[in-house]
Design an enzyme around this catalytic site. Structure first.
Site, mmCIF file in Angstrom:
data_model
loop_
_atom_site.group_PDB
_atom_site.id
_atom_site.type_symbol
_atom_site.label_atom_id
_atom_site.label_comp_id
_atom_site.label_asym_id
_atom_site.label_seq_id
_atom_site.Cartn_x
_atom_site.Cartn_y
_atom_site.Cartn_z
ATOM 1 N N SER A 102 53.735 -75.364 40.981
ATOM 2 C CA SER A 102 53.601 -76.801 40.812
ATOM 3 C C SER A 102 54.562 -77.542 41.750
ATOM 4 C CB SER A 102 53.833 -77.175 39.341
ATOM 5 O OG SER A 102 53.422 -78.487 39.070
ATOM 6 N N GLU A 193 45.735 -75.615 44.814
ATOM 7 C CA GLU A 193 45.380 -75.914 43.428
ATOM 8 C C GLU A 193 46.018 -77.233 43.049
ATOM 9 O OE1 GLU A 193 47.525 -75.927 40.423
ATOM 10 O OE2 GLU A 193 49.214 -75.981 41.805
ATOM 11 N N HIS A 258 47.456 -74.439 37.472
ATOM 12 C CA HIS A 258 47.677 -75.061 36.170
ATOM 13 C C HIS A 258 46.568 -74.643 35.208
ATOM 14 C CE1 HIS A 258 50.167 -77.580 38.793
ATOM 15 N NE2 HIS A 258 50.826 -77.932 37.704
#
Length: 285
Positions: A102, A193, A258
């Protein structure tokens, strides 16, 4: 016994999440050094000040007993501390294993650029999507490192390619354009992503990377999960619209990012992409 340091380079870690993270790592038979602070009053969205977060990350990396450093969670703030870190000192400590994802995408890029080390884009033990399946994959990558096979479901653009795995969270990659660590994707297999980004914002971020030249010379693209990013059909159509003109293979539906049960993806290692087999085979980090 292997010693792992748990750090918070981005957002604050709620106490119950920290307890969960420490219990999970302890359950793997690791000795855990907790370097997570309770939070910053000056900026409640940060785990602590930039100086303190950088200091604790440095303490973890320079500790001769620590061989693995794991980000407890993402959030926001990793980019803010990169210029505070003493990269020559970190380089002198020798190689370590680093894991996270992330917002921590920025730290992956910095470690590759400044230290020349591979890293693990992985679930985080205090993150929103942590579960037993994702944790088991991270544990294997940490204690039983070896070649990794990433399997997808959708050959958006057919073909084969080889290159080092690079990338991570799309938002962070787009916001890092022009920074010293960003480099380019030339010759790489790029993994992408994101989460909770509407399709038009995904479009904007891909367009920024395309117009900046970051994708120039890319070897292939591997797409992970787009949790809560809108209609999957619209996301797929966008990826084809923006990425197919690159003329390289694009594999989608690889379960990393995620999502619960997320795969751990080694970054900075050589890999081979084959859309006919719907897979990427990566070297051990």
């Amino acid at each position: 016994m292997t010693t792992v340091a748990l750090v918070a380079p981005a957002g604050p870690v709620p106490p119950e999440r920290l307890d969960r993270a420490l219990a999970a790592l302890d359950g793997w038979g690791l000795r855990v050094k907790n370097l997570v602070t309770p939070g910053s009053r000056a900026a409640p969205y940060l785990a602590d000040t930039d100086a303190v977060r950088a200091k604790l990350f440095t303490e973890a990396w320079l500790d001769p007993d620590v061989s693995i450093v794991i980000a407890a969670r993402g959030g926001y703030g990793t980019q803010r501390m990169l210029d505070v870190l003493d990269w020559p000192a970190l380089r002198g400590a020798g190689p370590k294993v680093f894991a996270g994802s992330s917002d921590v995408t920025a730290l992956h890029a910095a470690i590759h650029a400044h230290l020349g080390l591979p890293t693990l884009f992985s679930p985080m033990p205090a993150g929103d999507f942590w579960d037993d399946a994702g944790g088991a994959g991270l544990r294997r990558a940490l204690v039983e490192p070896g070649p990794v096979t990433l399997t997808g479901t959708d050959a958006l653009v057919p073909g084969t390619a080889r290159g080092r795995l690079l990338g991570g969270n799309l938002s962070l990659l787009a916001s890092s354009v022009g920074t010293p660590e960003q480099g380019s994707a030339r010759g790489a297999l790029v993994v992408l992503e994101d989460v909770t980004e509407p399709v038009y914002r995904l479009d904007r971020m891909l367009t920024q990377l395309l117009r900046s030249g970051w994708f120039d010379g890319v070897a292939g693209v591997v797409l992970g999960t787009w949790t809560r990013c809108g209609d999957p059909a619209e996301v797929r159509a966008l990826m084809l619209d923006r990425l197919a003109p690159l003329g390289v293979p694009v594999l989608g539906g690889v379960p990393f990012g995620h999502v619960t049960g997320s795969l751990t993806v080694p970054l900075g290692v050589a890999a081979a992409l084959d859309t006919a087999q719907l897979r990427v085979v990566a070297d051990a980090p």
